[in-house]
Design a protein around this motif. Structure first.
Motif, PDB file in Angstrom:
ATOM      1  N   GLU A   6      11.905  35.247 -22.483  1.00 37.96           N
ATOM      2  CA  GLU A   6      12.972  35.766 -23.336  1.00 37.96           C
ATOM      3  C   GLU A   6      12.414  36.761 -24.349  1.00 37.96           C
ATOM      4  OE1 GLU A   6      15.684  33.808 -26.752  1.00 37.96           O
ATOM      5  OE2 GLU A   6      15.771  32.798 -24.791  1.00 37.96           O
ATOM      6  N   GLU A   7      11.268  36.453 -24.916  1.00 34.13           N
ATOM      7  CA  GLU A   7      10.653  37.341 -25.894  1.00 34.13           C
ATOM      8  C   GLU A   7      10.222  38.659 -25.262  1.00 34.13           C
ATOM      9  OE1 GLU A   7      10.527  36.935 -29.205  1.00 34.13           O
ATOM     10  OE2 GLU A   7      11.668  35.086 -28.857  1.00 34.13           O
ATOM     11  N   ILE A   8       9.706  38.602 -24.040  1.00 33.91           N
ATOM     12  CA  ILE A   8       9.289  39.820 -23.332  1.00 33.91           C
ATOM     13  C   ILE A   8      10.497  40.714 -23.070  1.00 33.91           C
ATOM     14  CG2 ILE A   8       8.386  40.694 -21.127  1.00 33.91           C
ATOM     15  CD1 ILE A   8       6.111  39.569 -22.552  1.00 33.91           C
ATOM     16  N   GLU A   9      11.621  40.115 -22.724  1.00 34.54           N
ATOM     17  CA  GLU A   9      12.836  40.892 -22.469  1.00 34.54           C
ATOM     18  C   GLU A   9      13.300  41.610 -23.730  1.00 34.54           C
ATOM     19  OE1 GLU A   9      15.783  38.301 -20.778  1.00 34.54           O
ATOM     20  OE2 GLU A   9      14.582  37.939 -18.964  1.00 34.54           O
TER      21      GLU A   9
END
Length: 46
Positions: A6-9
């Motif tokens: 989620e953080e990478i997105e």
């Protein structure tokens, strides 16, 4: 817990980094290979 996917997105690189990358990629810098080629060329010309 951190959800890394989620953080990478959500990740967006800063503009300063992108600008620096463009400058570095587009800058024609002399490196060791260029220096060696020039030295060899001068040696062969003499």
């Amino acid at each position: 817990m951190i959800n890394f996917d989620e953080e990478i997105e959500k990740f967006q690189p800063s503009l300063e980094i992108e600008q620096a990358e463009d400058i570095i990629k587009n800058n024609d810098l002399t490196d060791m290979t260029d220096i060696l080629k020039e030295l060899l060329k001068e040696k062969n010309d003499n």
